[in-house]
Design a protein around this motif. Sequence first.
Motif, PDB file in Angstrom:
ATOM      1  N   PHE A   1       0.832  -1.206   0.000  1.00 35.88           N
ATOM      2  CA  PHE A   1       0.000   0.000   0.000  1.00 35.88           C
ATOM      3  C   PHE A   1       0.866   1.255   0.000  1.00 35.88           C
ATOM      4  O   PHE A   1       0.604   2.205  -0.760  1.00 35.88           O
ATOM      5  N   LEU A   2       1.914   1.257   0.818  1.00 37.38           N
ATOM      6  CA  LEU A   2       2.784   2.435   0.891  1.00 37.38           C
ATOM      7  C   LEU A   2       3.525   2.662  -0.425  1.00 37.38           C
ATOM      8  O   LEU A   2       3.688   3.808  -0.872  1.00 37.38           O
ATOM      9  N   ARG A   3       3.977   1.560  -1.061  1.00 36.31           N
ATOM     10  CA  ARG A   3       4.662   1.709  -2.354  1.00 36.31           C
ATOM     11  C   ARG A   3       3.714   2.241  -3.415  1.00 36.31           C
ATOM     12  O   ARG A   3       4.059   3.139  -4.193  1.00 36.31           O
ATOM     13  N   ALA A   4       2.480   1.686  -3.418  1.00 35.77           N
ATOM     14  CA  ALA A   4       1.502   2.148  -4.407  1.00 35.77           C
ATOM     15  C   ALA A   4       1.142   3.607  -4.176  1.00 35.77           C
ATOM     16  O   ALA A   4       1.021   4.388  -5.140  1.00 35.77           O
ATOM     17  N   ALA A   5       0.992   3.980  -2.916  1.00 38.91           N
ATOM     18  CA  ALA A   5       0.671   5.374  -2.606  1.00 38.91           C
ATOM     19  C   ALA A   5       1.811   6.298  -3.011  1.00 38.91           C
ATOM     20  O   ALA A   5       1.592   7.391  -3.551  1.00 38.91           O
ATOM     21  N   SER A   6       3.050   5.861  -2.776  1.00 38.61           N
ATOM     22  CA  SER A   6       4.224   6.676  -3.127  1.00 38.61           C
ATOM     23  C   SER A   6       4.322   6.858  -4.635  1.00 38.61           C
ATOM     24  O   SER A   6       4.587   7.964  -5.136  1.00 38.61           O
ATOM     25  N   GLU A   7       4.095   5.760  -5.389  1.00 43.77           N
ATOM     26  CA  GLU A   7       4.167   5.849  -6.849  1.00 43.77           C
ATOM     27  C   GLU A   7       3.071   6.751  -7.384  1.00 43.77           C
ATOM     28  O   GLU A   7       3.285   7.536  -8.322  1.00 43.77           O
ATOM     29  N   SER A   8       1.873   6.667  -6.787  1.00 44.84           N
ATOM     30  CA  SER A   8       0.769   7.514  -7.229  1.00 44.84           C
ATOM     31  C   SER A   8       1.071   8.981  -6.989  1.00 44.84           C
ATOM     32  O   SER A   8       0.818   9.831  -7.853  1.00 44.84           O
ATOM     33  N   LEU A   9       1.667   9.286  -5.857  1.00 43.32           N
ATOM     34  CA  LEU A   9       2.031  10.681  -5.559  1.00 43.32           C
ATOM     35  C   LEU A   9       3.110  11.178  -6.498  1.00 43.32           C
ATOM     36  O   LEU A   9       3.093  12.341  -6.935  1.00 43.32           O
TER      37      LEU A   9
END
Length: 380
Positions: A358-366
């Motif tokens: 979740f954190l990786r996906a959120a970071s990539e989205s940002l």
Amino acid sequence: MSKSHYYNQHAGDGSWNDFIGDVYSGIAVGIGHPKWFVEKTLGWGWRTLASLGGAGASSSVSGDAETSNYSSYSDDTSIAPTQGGLKVVGVGYGRTGTYSLALALDELGFPTLHTQHLYENGRIFDHLVDDIFYKSIQEDDILMGSPDFDLLPRGGFSATMDLPFALYFDEIQEQYPDCKFILTVRENSDVWFRSWDVLTQSISKPAQYTSFLFAHVRKLEYYMRWLFAVVNEDKQFLSSPFPLPAQNKERAVASYERHNQRVRDSIPAERLLEYNVRQGWEPLCAFLEIPEADCPATHGVPFPRSNSARAVQWQSYSAFIGPMILSLLIVFSLFSLAFRKITGTTVVGWCVVQKGRFLRAASESLDRRAKRKNGGIKVD
């Protein structure tokens, strides 16, 4: 359960300390009740399984959980019988300082059975349940029966406080001619009823939601129904579904006052002490013929204070929440075992992996949003 949990060690130190003491004792006692029930239920179940596994062993347990005999679950066989029978009997209704007085009598050398420890003494409690409480429910009538009072001294007690034994003063004074009686009272009937009403509301909820789990709690429900029916002089409490009817102030107060007057009229003055626990040690020691040198008041020992209305409320909260937390822990543990068997990983390990994803996906989205905002590369 140890009676020390009921003792408010901070009593008299000020309103804040009184509050802390009541909350602490209430929580300790409230958690202690379900803990005791779980321990005894597991112990009884283990012994039953062991007996079933023995060669030629036969179970003495009835298939009917409501009438099974659990006498062996609670009696301490190391306790020696009391010689000379009952010596002191409290004949006041509940919520008149009976628990504080029970602690005081223990201090003076009279081992005392209080109603709140009745369930811990299986032979005594089962006798009352089978012959009086449950029988009243079966017959839909308020029965008084004929209790075997000798069970108390045989169980190591020389004194008893509170209901139900407070109701049997005529029989007890006839059977034990040297016994003394203490009628505990409150400042007035309204004060008594307010405290009684708090108690009944506090103990009804745990019984309503946990009696189906444990046979021991179900027996307490039978006692509670019978007790409410006696005090309110109304047998509807025996059969009404939960939630039980509210206490009837007019009937309960009339019952309380009539009982107290019957006690005064029936027991000779030299064998009866009418007593408010606020009076402390002196009248109690004098009545029980305790030498002044041995009276705790002489040594500056404060009179016990316990089981206040506030403490009873906290007992109810913790008695209800404790089993709920335990049930959730058991369910979570079983779920965790099944989850690990199916997925090959623990629930915590799975949560850690999912958190990382979740954190990786959120970071990539940002990052993509930032690049798009700044006129960077085109985002598909």
